[in-house]
Design an enzyme around this catalytic site. Structure first.
Site, mmCIF file in Angstrom:
data_model
loop_
_atom_site.group_PDB
_atom_site.id
_atom_site.type_symbol
_atom_site.label_atom_id
_atom_site.label_comp_id
_atom_site.label_asym_id
_atom_site.label_seq_id
_atom_site.Cartn_x
_atom_site.Cartn_y
_atom_site.Cartn_z
ATOM 1 N N THR A 61 -69.888 -21.504 30.936
ATOM 2 C CA THR A 61 -69.745 -20.859 31.015
ATOM 3 C C THR A 61 -70.706 -20.999 32.245
ATOM 4 O O THR A 61 -71.679 -22.318 31.728
ATOM 5 C CB THR A 61 -69.443 -19.051 30.808
ATOM 6 O OG1 THR A 61 -69.412 -17.921 31.969
ATOM 7 C CG2 THR A 61 -70.521 -18.800 30.089
ATOM 8 N N LYS A 65 -71.125 -25.965 33.780
ATOM 9 C CA LYS A 65 -69.930 -26.495 33.671
ATOM 10 C C LYS A 65 -69.872 -27.442 34.346
ATOM 11 O O LYS A 65 -68.615 -28.443 34.197
ATOM 12 C CB LYS A 65 -68.624 -25.331 34.169
ATOM 13 C CG LYS A 65 -67.997 -24.295 34.356
ATOM 14 C CD LYS A 65 -67.561 -23.446 34.852
ATOM 15 C CE LYS A 65 -67.440 -21.797 34.526
ATOM 16 N NZ LYS A 65 -66.463 -20.748 34.868
ATOM 17 N N ASN A 86 -64.257 -26.206 31.798
ATOM 18 C CA ASN A 86 -64.736 -24.452 31.057
ATOM 19 C C ASN A 86 -64.138 -24.995 29.858
ATOM 20 O O ASN A 86 -64.520 -23.968 29.144
ATOM 21 C CB ASN A 86 -64.560 -23.776 32.140
ATOM 22 C CG ASN A 86 -62.579 -23.423 31.338
ATOM 23 O OD1 ASN A 86 -62.603 -24.079 31.756
ATOM 24 N ND2 ASN A 86 -61.982 -21.957 31.819
ATOM 25 N N ASP A 102 -60.090 -22.206 34.013
ATOM 26 C CA ASP A 102 -60.402 -20.843 35.484
ATOM 27 C C ASP A 102 -58.774 -21.390 36.604
ATOM 28 O O ASP A 102 -58.826 -19.957 36.135
ATOM 29 C CB ASP A 102 -61.549 -21.718 36.102
ATOM 30 C CG ASP A 102 -62.404 -21.279 34.818
ATOM 31 O OD1 ASP A 102 -62.448 -20.270 34.071
ATOM 32 O OD2 ASP A 102 -63.835 -22.033 35.624
ATOM 33 N N ALA A 128 -69.613 -21.508 45.705
ATOM 34 C CA ALA A 128 -69.181 -23.057 46.070
ATOM 35 C C ALA A 128 -69.581 -23.553 44.512
ATOM 36 O O ALA A 128 -69.432 -25.403 45.289
ATOM 37 C CB ALA A 128 -69.745 -24.192 47.359
ATOM 38 N N GLY A 129 -69.974 -23.078 43.696
ATOM 39 C CA GLY A 129 -70.512 -23.682 42.598
ATOM 40 C C GLY A 129 -68.866 -23.922 41.484
ATOM 41 O O GLY A 129 -67.657 -24.172 41.923
ATOM 42 N N THR A 153 -75.046 -21.721 50.998
ATOM 43 C CA THR A 153 -75.825 -22.795 51.351
ATOM 44 C C THR A 153 -73.933 -24.285 51.389
ATOM 45 O O THR A 153 -73.407 -23.912 51.010
ATOM 46 C CB THR A 153 -76.196 -24.071 50.213
ATOM 47 O OG1 THR A 153 -77.165 -22.894 49.405
ATOM 48 C CG2 THR A 153 -76.781 -25.201 50.143
ATOM 49 N N GLY A 238 -62.517 -9.745 37.079
ATOM 50 C CA GLY A 238 -62.166 -11.070 35.971
ATOM 51 C C GLY A 238 -62.413 -10.631 34.751
ATOM 52 O O GLY A 238 -61.638 -12.365 34.430
#
Length: 270
Positions: A61, A65, A86, A102, A128-129, A153, A238
Site C-alpha cells: 500500500t 506500489k 499492490n 486495485d 495521479a499516483g 502536479t 473504499g
C-alpha cells in the site's frame, strides 16, 4: 503456516490482517497475515527480509506500489499498465511475481456491492499516483464515456493520460478546473490522511453524482464531506474496494476465491 503481510507507511491502521484472517477461516486455509510498516527508505530491505524468513506473498500500500513494480521479476498486464504493484507472490523458485488488483477491486465493489453503472458515464479521477494508476485500465475497460485525471502536479496527470491514451477516452486536466457535472467522482489522493479534501471545485459533482474515496475510515471523511456539501447523496468510502481487491489477492495466492459480502458486513458492523 504460510506467511503473508501488508507493507506500507503508515500501516498500523490497516484492516487487511482482519480481512485475510476471515478469508482463511472461511476457506480453511492455514496461513498468517500481518501488517509490516517499512521505513520510507527501507521498503526493499524490509520485503527481502520478510521473504528470506519464509514469506510467501504480500500486499503493498501507500507509498510503495511503484517501488514494488520495480522490484517484481514479472508482472501481470494490469500491473504493467499501471506501473504499480499492490500484490506480490513468491513462486517456488523464488521468482517474485507482481500483480495489481486495485482496479478489479474497485470495479467489483462498484458493480456488485454498490450497484453503480460505469458504462457511458463521465468519470473524474482525482490523483495521479500508484492508487490512481492501478484503476485506470479497468475503468476504461468498463466502457466509460470519458475519464478525466486531475492532479495537483499537472505533468503527472498528463503522463498517465498519455500512457493510457490507446485504451479509451482519457485526458488530463488541472486540479482546480477539471470540468463540471461528472457522473462518478473518485478520490485517489492521500489528502485525507492529513485531514484535507482534494482542492477541486464542488461543481465537479453532477446532479446525481456518485462520490467514492479509494481509502476508508477517517481518511475518507474530508472528500466525502466535500461531496455532501455539493449535495451528493450517494457517497462511499473504499472499504468494499479494499475487501474485493484482497479477495483477488487471496485467489492469486491460494487458488480459492472467498466470499466478500460477509466480510464487508462484519467490518461495517465494527
Amino acid at each position: 503456516m504460510d506467511r503473508y503481510a501488508v507493507f506500507g507507511h503508515p500501516v498500523r491502521h490497516s484492516k487487511s490482517p482482519r480481512i485475510h484472517a476471515a478469508f482463511a477461516e472461511q476457506t480453511g486455509q492455514a496461513l498468517t497475515y500481518e501488517a509490516i510498516e517499512a521505513p520510507l527508505d527501507g521498503f526493499e530491505a524490509t520485503l527481502r527480509a520478510f521473504i528470506a524468513a519464509g514469506g510467501r506473498g504480500g500486499n503493498v500500500t501507500v507509498p510503495f506500489k511503484e517501488q514494488a513494480f520495480a522490484l517484481a521479476d514479472s508482472c501481470d498486464a494490469l500491473a504493467a499498465q499501471a506501473q504499480a504493484v499492490n500484490t506480490l507472490r513468491v513462486e517456488p523458485d523464488g521468482h517474485l511475481a507482481g500483480f495489481n488488483t486495485d482496479g478489479i477491486g474497485l470495479l467489483r465493489d462498484l458493480a456488485q456491492n454498490l450497484h453503480v453503472e460505469l458504462r457511458g458515464r463521465r468519470v473524474l479521477l482525482i490523483g495521479a499516483g500508484g492508487a490512481a494508476a492501478g484503476v485506470i485500465g479497468p475503468l476504461l475497460g468498463a466502457g466509460v464515456a470519458e475519464l478525466v485525471i486531475a492532479n495537483r502536479t499537472a505533468p503527472r496527470a498528463q503522463a498517465l493520460a498519455t500512457r493510457f491514451a490507446g485504451h479509451g477516452p482519457i485526458h488530463a486536466a488541472a486540479l482546480n478546473a477539471p470540468g463540471e457535472g461528472f457522473d462518478v467522482v473518485l478520490n485517489a489522493t492521500a489528502a485525507g490522511l492529513t485531514g484535507q479534501a482534494p482542492a477541486v471545485p464542488v461543481s465537479v459533482f453532477g446532479p446525481r453524482a456518485v462520490a467514492c474515496d479509494l481509502v476508508y475510515g477517517p481518511a475518507a471523511a474530508p472528500f466525502l464531506a466535500l461531496a455532501r456539501q455539493a449535495g451528493v447523496t450517494t457517497c462511499h468510502d473504499g472499504l468494499g474496494m479494499l475487501v474485493e481487491q484482497a479477495a483477488e489477492a487471496f485467489w492469486l495466492w491460494r487458488g480459492i476465491r472467498p466470499a466478500t459480502a460477509p466480510v464487508i458486513a462484519a467490518l461495517r458492523g465494527g
